[in-house]
Design a protein around this motif. Structure first.
Motif, PDB file in Angstrom:
ATOM      1  N   GLN A 190       0.817  -1.223  -0.439  1.00  0.00           N
ATOM      2  CA  GLN A 190      -0.179  -0.169  -0.127  1.00  0.00           C
ATOM      3  C   GLN A 190       0.665   1.227  -0.193  1.00  0.00           C
ATOM      4  O   GLN A 190       1.129   2.074  -0.648  1.00  0.00           O
TER       5      GLN A 190
ATOM      6  N   ASN B  62      -1.056   6.861  -3.299  1.00  0.00           N
ATOM      7  CA  ASN B  62       0.129   6.849  -2.244  1.00  0.00           C
ATOM      8  C   ASN B  62       0.712   8.237  -1.076  1.00  0.00           C
ATOM      9  O   ASN B  62       1.198   7.975  -0.073  1.00  0.00           O
TER      10      ASN B  62
ATOM     11  N   THR C  82      -5.588   6.836   0.606  1.00  0.00           N
ATOM     12  CA  THR C  82      -5.869   5.907   1.957  1.00  0.00           C
ATOM     13  C   THR C  82      -5.881   4.633   1.727  1.00  0.00           C
ATOM     14  O   THR C  82      -4.834   4.269   0.584  1.00  0.00           O
ATOM     15  N   VAL C  83      -5.702   4.108   3.336  1.00  0.00           N
ATOM     16  CA  VAL C  83      -5.557   2.551   3.343  1.00  0.00           C
ATOM     17  C   VAL C  83      -6.318   2.044   3.578  1.00  0.00           C
ATOM     18  O   VAL C  83      -7.503   2.479   4.696  1.00  0.00           O
ATOM     19  N   THR C  84      -5.571   0.477   3.849  1.00  0.00           N
ATOM     20  CA  THR C  84      -6.882  -0.379   4.364  1.00  0.00           C
ATOM     21  C   THR C  84      -6.492  -0.956   4.751  1.00  0.00           C
ATOM     22  O   THR C  84      -5.203  -1.870   4.888  1.00  0.00           O
ATOM     23  N   ASP C  85      -6.642  -0.973   6.607  1.00  0.00           N
ATOM     24  CA  ASP C  85      -5.749  -1.852   7.686  1.00  0.00           C
ATOM     25  C   ASP C  85      -6.959  -2.630   7.950  1.00  0.00           C
ATOM     26  O   ASP C  85      -6.910  -3.294   6.651  1.00  0.00           O
TER      27      ASP C  85
ATOM     28  N   GLY D 153      -9.899  -3.890   8.110  1.00  0.00           N
ATOM     29  CA  GLY D 153     -10.397  -3.640   6.440  1.00  0.00           C
ATOM     30  C   GLY D 153     -10.907  -2.708   6.303  1.00  0.00           C
ATOM     31  O   GLY D 153     -12.110  -2.214   5.939  1.00  0.00           O
ATOM     32  N   ASN D 154     -11.147  -1.181   7.216  1.00  0.00           N
ATOM     33  CA  ASN D 154     -11.578  -0.163   7.251  1.00  0.00           C
ATOM     34  C   ASN D 154     -10.711   0.825   6.840  1.00  0.00           C
ATOM     35  O   ASN D 154      -9.518   0.375   6.457  1.00  0.00           O
ATOM     36  N   VAL D 155     -11.933   1.719   6.103  1.00  0.00           N
ATOM     37  CA  VAL D 155     -10.698   2.499   4.575  1.00  0.00           C
ATOM     38  C   VAL D 155     -10.495   3.763   5.786  1.00  0.00           C
ATOM     39  O   VAL D 155     -10.932   4.446   6.611  1.00  0.00           O
TER      40      VAL D 155
ATOM     41  N   SER E  35       0.946   4.998   9.512  1.00  0.00           N
ATOM     42  CA  SER E  35       0.143   4.779   8.740  1.00  0.00           C
ATOM     43  C   SER E  35      -0.429   3.551   8.003  1.00  0.00           C
ATOM     44  O   SER E  35      -1.124   2.945   7.767  1.00  0.00           O
TER      45      SER E  35
ATOM     46  N   ARG F   7      -8.330  -9.550   5.050  1.00  0.00           N
ATOM     47  CA  ARG F   7      -9.193  -9.034   6.128  1.00  0.00           C
ATOM     48  C   ARG F   7     -10.142 -10.415   6.160  1.00  0.00           C
ATOM     49  O   ARG F   7     -10.371 -11.031   5.993  1.00  0.00           O
TER      50      ARG F   7
END
Length: 449
Positions: free
Chosen positions: A176, A182, A194-197, A200-202, A210, A391
């Motif tokens: 990412q 990014n 943005t990143v996806t943790d 699964g949250n953006v 981050s 995820r």
């Protein structure tokens, strides 16, 4: 006369450039005290960089995969699969680190807040020099929450709750971080992407941290896998004894998920780098799971287009004996050896040309590669790999990880160098283990013997 002046000017310029070059070279060399020689990791074999054809070696078994030539960077690989004894050291370290953290709340000597010169530390760390007196009544009271509750104990034995042995670590998502959207914007001095943790949250990118994710992994193996994997089969003794009994110390570890294998690699890196710093040496590349292609490249042992790691098209040697621990006949698990019906001690059979044992049979092995049927068609031909951090809410198809080598319960087809299989990353099986690799810094002739 003009020619002579021209020659003089050119000579002066050449002298000036030469002097500047020497000064720069001298300045640059000030940082190089001595050449770097890479220490040879204990229990690992050096796999030199090279090129290899990966994929099926038999036209009868082409599956969905086409053969492909690729190149692989040099790396180190464990000579054997990780054993029960080796993994127990990880479990004990996690247990002791949790215990020391709990004890430090009442006994400050278990936490270091100052260095050797009494300077305050930015980040306090555990004191590993003082032993834990497990029989000390004061310690037992402080560690009460680490043990099973009274109504949860079997045969009234007070024992540590293995479910509480959890390892926390951080890792960087370079995939990412490398995405163009990014990139850091030097004009606004901020990130726009943005990143996806891992949940699964953006989320918007706040700073470099981050891209750093916190991983929490229970470390105790699933010992019930011996019962779960085989219905209408009596395997209770293996569930009760296989992981912790000294009789199985040198047997390959099983019952661990892909996440647990990664956690072990992270811990092994930490322990080794801590030792390096104490001896004033530099850090090394991380221990990790091999990529699928690294595994196949090492298994072939420098010999191309052969079916098995021992460089042959046959599963028996010249004396008619089987060359690996697998299931050679229907219902007959002892035809290959009368020493065991399941796993055998690591290194029970001869190694391949790279001094790697059990690259076929005994237990199948996790790799870092995400499984896709047609991966060879789109993977790079340089250090190829398919990575995906699945995820929790991802569909099962995205949680598949490549396993290689076949196991004690598999037929000969799964022992082949080019055979691909998979298992879900959150599954623990009685026939899957792993071994570690580590990227190498230098050529073989610069290794520290």
């Amino acid at each position: 006369m003009k020619l002579r002046n021209t020659i003089l000017v050119v000579c002066c310029l050449g002298l000036l450039v030469s002097c500047e070059t020497n000064e720069l070279a001298q300045y640059a060399s000030n940082d190089r005290v001595k050449p770097y020689y890479e220490p040879a990791p204990f229990g690992m074999s050096y796999i030199d960089r090279g090129s290899v054809v990966i994929g099926p070696d038999d036209e009868i078994y082409q599956e969905n995969t086409e053969a492909k030539r690729v190149s692989v960077e040099a790396f180190w690989m464990d000579e054997t699969e990780i054993t029960n004894n080796e993994y127990r050291q990880f479990v004990y370290w996690v247990r002791d680190s949790i215990a020391r953290t709990m004890l430090s709340e009442q006994f400050p000597e278990f936490m270091r807040t100052e260095d050797e010169r009494d300077n305050p530390l930015d980040y306090p760390h555990l004191n590993w020099e003082d032993p834990i007196e497990w029989d000390n009544p004061d310690f037992q009271e402080a560690l009460q929450d680490l043990y099973l509750e009274a109504d949860d104990r079997v045969f009234f034995q007070k024992s540590i709750d293995a479910r509480k042995l959890i390892y926390n670590y951080q890792w960087v998502d370079y995939q990412q971080a490398a995405e163009s959207r990014n990139k850091y914007n030097f004009e606004t001095q901020s990130y726009n992407g943005t990143v996806t943790d891992i949940d699964g949250n953006v989320i918007p990118i706040a700073n470099r941290k981050s891209f750093v994710f916190n991983e929490t992994t229970p470390v105790y193996p699933d010992t019930l896998c011996w019962v779960r994997d085989f219905t209408y089969s009596y395997n209770d003794p293996m569930t009760e004894k296989y992981f912790w009994h000294v009789a199985f110390d040198d047997y390959p570890l099983v019952g661990v998920t892909w996440q647990q294998a990664n956690a072990f690699c992270n811990w092994r890196t930490k322990i080794f780098n801590d030792y390096q710093r104490q001896s004033n040496s530099v850090d090394v590349f991380d221990y990790r799971l091999p990529t699928e292609v690294e595994w196949e490249y090492a298994a072939r042992g420098g010999v191309e287009r052969t079916l098995y790691p021992w460089g042959s098209y046959y599963i028996r040697n010249q004396m008619g004996c089987f060359i690996a621990n697998f299931k050679p006949r229907r219902g007959n698990y002892v035809a290959d050896s009368n020493h065991s019906t399941t796993t055998m001690p690591v290194g029970s059979y001869a190694p391949n040309n790279k001094r790697l044992y059990d690259m076929a049979g005994n237990v199948a092995e996790w790799t870092s590669t995400a499984f896709h049927e047609s991966a060879y068609e789109y993977m790079s031909d340089f250090n190829p790999n398919v990575q995906y951090a699945a995820r929790p809410d991802d569909p099962p198809v995205l949680k598949r990880k490549v396993i290689r080598g076949g196991s004690w319960k598999d037929v000969a087809y799964f022992l082949r160098n080019g055979t691909r299989s998979f298992e879900y990353q959150d599954s623990a099986k009685s026939y899957i283990g792993f071994r570690c690799v580590k990227t190498s810094f230098v050529d073989e002739f610069k290794l520290k013997k």
